[in-house]
Design an enzyme around this catalytic site. Structure first.
Site, PDB file in Angstrom:
ATOM      1  N   SER A 128      22.620   5.498 -80.469  1.00  0.00           N
ATOM      2  CA  SER A 128      21.215   5.305 -80.875  1.00  0.00           C
ATOM      3  C   SER A 128      21.055   4.898 -82.333  1.00  0.00           C
ATOM      4  CB  SER A 128      20.389   6.570 -80.565  1.00  0.00           C
ATOM      5  OG  SER A 128      20.360   6.805 -79.166  1.00  0.00           O
ATOM      6  N   HIS A 146      35.778   4.139 -74.261  1.00  0.00           N
ATOM      7  CA  HIS A 146      34.341   4.397 -74.368  1.00  0.00           C
ATOM      8  C   HIS A 146      33.947   5.460 -73.349  1.00  0.00           C
ATOM      9  CE1 HIS A 146      30.021   3.851 -74.256  1.00  0.00           C
ATOM     10  NE2 HIS A 146      30.114   3.227 -75.413  1.00  0.00           N
ATOM     11  N   GLU A 193      31.569   5.696 -71.414  1.00  0.00           N
ATOM     12  CA  GLU A 193      31.143   5.166 -70.111  1.00  0.00           C
ATOM     13  C   GLU A 193      32.354   4.837 -69.235  1.00  0.00           C
ATOM     14  OE1 GLU A 193      28.536   2.202 -71.770  1.00  0.00           O
ATOM     15  OE2 GLU A 193      27.207   3.820 -72.433  1.00  0.00           O
ATOM     16  N   ASN A 243      28.477  -3.494 -79.221  1.00  0.00           N
ATOM     17  CA  ASN A 243      29.017  -3.387 -77.857  1.00  0.00           C
ATOM     18  C   ASN A 243      27.905  -3.792 -76.905  1.00  0.00           C
ATOM     19  OD1 ASN A 243      30.044  -2.628 -75.394  1.00  0.00           O
ATOM     20  ND2 ASN A 243      30.086  -0.417 -75.845  1.00  0.00           N
ATOM     21  N   TRP A 244      28.038  -4.978 -76.348  1.00  0.00           N
ATOM     22  CA  TRP A 244      26.969  -5.490 -75.470  1.00  0.00           C
ATOM     23  C   TRP A 244      26.991  -4.832 -74.095  1.00  0.00           C
ATOM     24  CZ3 TRP A 244      26.112 -11.549 -76.146  1.00  0.00           C
ATOM     25  CH2 TRP A 244      25.594 -11.773 -77.432  1.00  0.00           C
ATOM     26  N   LYS A 245      28.052  -4.077 -73.797  1.00  0.00           N
ATOM     27  CA  LYS A 245      28.186  -3.427 -72.476  1.00  0.00           C
ATOM     28  C   LYS A 245      27.977  -4.479 -71.372  1.00  0.00           C
ATOM     29  CE  LYS A 245      26.873   0.887 -74.662  1.00  0.00           C
ATOM     30  NZ  LYS A 245      26.267   2.203 -74.567  1.00  0.00           N
ATOM     31  N   GLU A 285      31.265   8.785 -80.898  1.00  0.00           N
ATOM     32  CA  GLU A 285      30.023   8.565 -80.163  1.00  0.00           C
ATOM     33  C   GLU A 285      29.711   9.795 -79.318  1.00  0.00           C
ATOM     34  OE1 GLU A 285      29.283   4.034 -79.650  1.00  0.00           O
ATOM     35  OE2 GLU A 285      30.487   4.726 -77.981  1.00  0.00           O
ATOM     36  N   GLY A 305      25.133  -0.153 -79.442  1.00  0.00           N
ATOM     37  CA  GLY A 305      24.893  -0.681 -78.103  1.00  0.00           C
ATOM     38  C   GLY A 305      23.608  -1.490 -78.067  1.00  0.00           C
ATOM     39  N   GLY A 306      22.533  -0.862 -77.612  1.00  0.00           N
ATOM     40  CA  GLY A 306      21.259  -1.558 -77.383  1.00  0.00           C
ATOM     41  C   GLY A 306      20.795  -2.415 -78.550  1.00  0.00           C
ATOM     42  N   GLY A 351      22.246   5.703 -76.010  1.00  0.00           N
ATOM     43  CA  GLY A 351      21.143   5.147 -75.245  1.00  0.00           C
ATOM     44  C   GLY A 351      19.982   6.098 -75.023  1.00  0.00           C
TER      45      GLY A 351
HETATM   46  P1  13P Z   1      23.431   2.777 -78.024  1.00  0.00           P
HETATM   47  O1  13P Z   1      23.475   2.179 -79.412  1.00  0.00           O
HETATM   48  O2  13P Z   1      22.681   1.927 -77.045  1.00  0.00           O
HETATM   49  O3  13P Z   1      22.999   4.207 -78.049  1.00  0.00           O
HETATM   50  O4  13P Z   1      24.956   2.753 -77.485  1.00  0.00           O
HETATM   51  C1  13P Z   1      25.957   3.259 -78.284  1.00  0.00           C
HETATM   52  C2  13P Z   1      27.258   2.911 -77.669  1.00  0.00           C
HETATM   53  O5  13P Z   1      27.640   3.443 -76.645  1.00  0.00           O
HETATM   54  C3  13P Z   1      28.053   1.851 -78.315  1.00  0.00           C
HETATM   55  O6  13P Z   1      29.335   1.786 -77.775  1.00  0.00           O
END
Ligand code: 13P
Length: 247
Positions: free
Chosen positions: A207, A92, A94, A8-10, A162, A228-229, A168
């Site tokens: 993470s 998600h 967020e 997920n590149w957000k 999640e 994510g990251g 993050g």
């Molecule tokens: P991180 O891997 O950056 O913690 O993000 C997880 C996430 O929210 C994937 O959707």
């Protein structure tokens, strides 16, 4: 069941970022697991073109619950399919936090995704306050009941657990804590959807890095990761894919 490494590149990525896909395809031409990248909507079409003919699937990060209409700034599930996507992340944390998305809305979006032929990657997870109050199983169970529509199958649905506090932050639940939630999700899915729900992939997210992926993937009922990251760089995501291939 084929496991799934999903990125997920957000709100990250512009034209230059497409080079990461080239590097990922070069390093993992025939991965031993499914691989999905969900870039920002502006890149989806270009990334899908770039990945076409490879083993990498692409998807969106959200869609509107309606098929079309006067909804400025939104995109429909059909538009994601038109741009080459096969999946869409929904609910998600967020989006639940930033846009006030409820379980009922995530449910409606999931139905829209299915109608457009997309697989819905439906996200659930507790906040730190909820975990500390001992409510994790109840919160996640409630989100699952409300967000996943009747009719979910191993083909049209993926679940991503999640924990909000692990996203993050570099903090990860213990393997026992991850296992307890994933086991509970599996039990709820099979109770509601029957035998086929043993094939619904349940991803862990929060993470995940190359350095912790292998131990997380060894937990029963962890069928992959939503990353994510560490999905932004081919080298990092490739390390996670390699760990999943060996799980
Ligand atoms: P991180 O891997 O950056 O913690 O993000 C997880 C996430 O929210 C994937 O959707």
């Amino acid at each position: 069941m084929r496991k799934l490494a999903a990125g997920n590149w957000k709100m990250n990525g512009v034209e230059n970022s497409l080079a990461e896909i080239d590097a990922l395809i070069a390093a993992h031409p025939a991965p031993g697991c499914d691989v999905l990248i969900c870039p920002p909507a502006t890149l989806l079409s270009r990334l899908s073109d770039r990945a076409s003919g490879s083993a990498i699937a692409t998807g969106g990060q959200d869609c509107h619950q309606n098929a079309s209409g006067a909804h400025t700034g939104d995109i429909s599930a059909g538009m994601i399919a038109d741009a080459g996507g096969s999946h869409v992340i929904l609910g998600h944390s967020e989006r639940r936090a930033d846009h006030g998305e409820s379980d009922a809305l995530v449910n409606a979006k999931s139905l829209a995704a299915w109608t457009a032929g997309l697989t819905a990657v439906i996200c659930v997870g507790e906040t730190l306050a909820e975990r500390e109050a001992g409510q994790t199983i109840a919160i996640v169970g409630g989100q699952l009941a409300g967000s996943v529509p009747d009719g979910a199958t191993s083909a049209n649905t993926v679940i991503a657990y999640e924990p909000v506090w692990a996203i993050g932050t570099g903090k990860v639940p213990t393997l026992e804590e991850i296992g307890a939630v994933h086991d509970d999700i599996r039990a709820r899915l099979t109770a509601r959807f029957g035998e086929d729900a043993n094939g619904i992939r349940i991803l862990y997210g929060g993470s995940v890095k190359p350095s912790n992926a292998a131990e997380i993937f060894a937990v029963p009922n962890v069928d992959g990761a939503l990353v994510g990251g560490a999905s932004l760089k081919a080298a990092d995501f490739g390390g996670i894919i390699a760990a999943l291939e060996q799980a």
